[in-house]
Design a protein around this motif. Sequence first.
Motif, short mmCIF file in Angstrom:
data_model
loop_
_atom_site.label_atom_id
_atom_site.label_comp_id
_atom_site.label_asym_id
_atom_site.label_seq_id
_atom_site.Cartn_x
_atom_site.Cartn_y
_atom_site.Cartn_z
N UNK A 33 0.81 -1.22 0.00
CA UNK A 33 0.00 0.00 0.00
C UNK A 33 0.84 1.27 0.00
N UNK A 34 2.03 1.21 0.57
CA UNK A 34 2.83 2.43 0.70
C UNK A 34 3.57 2.79 -0.59
N UNK A 35 3.48 1.93 -1.60
CA UNK A 35 3.97 2.29 -2.93
C UNK A 35 2.83 2.96 -3.65
N UNK A 36 2.95 4.23 -3.92
CA UNK A 36 1.85 4.98 -4.53
C UNK A 36 2.05 5.10 -6.04
N UNK A 84 -0.35 6.31 -9.71
CA UNK A 84 -1.58 6.93 -10.18
C UNK A 84 -1.74 6.71 -11.67
N UNK A 85 -2.98 6.75 -12.12
CA UNK A 85 -3.30 6.61 -13.54
C UNK A 85 -4.48 7.53 -13.84
N UNK A 86 -4.33 8.30 -14.90
CA UNK A 86 -5.36 9.27 -15.28
C UNK A 86 -5.68 10.22 -14.14
N UNK A 87 -4.64 10.58 -13.38
CA UNK A 87 -4.79 11.55 -12.29
C UNK A 87 -5.40 11.01 -11.02
N UNK A 88 -5.64 9.68 -10.96
CA UNK A 88 -6.25 9.09 -9.77
C UNK A 88 -5.29 8.09 -9.12
N UNK A 89 -5.21 8.15 -7.78
CA UNK A 89 -4.39 7.19 -7.06
C UNK A 89 -4.95 5.78 -7.25
N UNK A 90 -4.06 4.83 -7.41
CA UNK A 90 -4.47 3.44 -7.60
C UNK A 90 -4.42 2.68 -6.27
N UNK A 91 -5.33 1.72 -6.13
CA UNK A 91 -5.31 0.86 -4.96
C UNK A 91 -4.31 -0.27 -5.15
N UNK A 92 -3.70 -0.70 -4.05
CA UNK A 92 -2.77 -1.82 -4.10
C UNK A 92 -3.49 -3.08 -4.57
N UNK A 93 -2.79 -3.91 -5.32
CA UNK A 93 -3.34 -5.18 -5.78
C UNK A 93 -2.21 -6.17 -6.01
N UNK A 94 -2.35 -7.35 -5.45
CA UNK A 94 -1.35 -8.41 -5.68
C UNK A 94 -2.05 -9.62 -6.29
N UNK A 95 -1.60 -10.08 -7.46
CA UNK A 95 -2.19 -11.30 -8.04
C UNK A 95 -2.05 -12.48 -7.09
N UNK A 96 -3.04 -13.36 -7.13
CA UNK A 96 -3.00 -14.53 -6.24
C UNK A 96 -1.89 -15.50 -6.64
#
Length: 238
Positions: free
Chosen positions: A129-132, A134-146
Amino acid sequence: MKLDILAIGAHPDDVELSCSGTLAKEIDNGKKVGILDLTRGELGTRGTSDIRDKEARDAASILGVSIRENLGFRDGFFVNNEIHQLEIIKIIRKFRPEIVLCNAIQDRHIDHGKGSKLTSDSCFLSGLRKIETSMDGKLQEAWRPKKVYHYIQWQILKPDFVVDISRYMDKKMESVMAYKSQFYDTNSKAPSTPISSKNFKDSVRYRAADLGRIIGVEYAEGYTVERYPAVDSIFDLI
């Protein structure tokens, strides 16, 4: 758009040669599948990057993938560092795949091993989560593939599991041969390469046939894993 599977390759055609039968099968099963190419393959002896772009689009259309994107990293010279990791993280967070398929852990082409480690590291970092990003001016949520699985390429590696692609071998070959500038063509005047021979074209089919033979089916694709694979029931194994 959320994807079930994101297949990542160092070059356009890596995915088609190595795991396109699996992708075609899962698309037929109703899964959403995407492809991410790290480079445009501009150092390839035959054809040009523009030609490769068109061939990649044609192959994507044949397979029926939902999206295909290219990060434009330098063919032959990309490295596993923060700059490149962040670009892949943005894509992972954009499409939130459950499974990532990526390059062989070691192989003849130096980009394959590099692409494998770069992708694997990026999948892990994407979940922090602490790696920020953004795309299209919006912050992205953290996601890790299973799961992260590595397909097998030029070098013959012992797979940790294999996927029956018997019904999809012809579609796999059709997607491979969309790269007309790369592979066997009796009318081509381009310089010969290790992958432009008839022997190499034939090897795509007979290597899949050999993996299929081992598990008692016609054709299969093999993968190596980073963690132990698990099944709910011993009867899940074919």
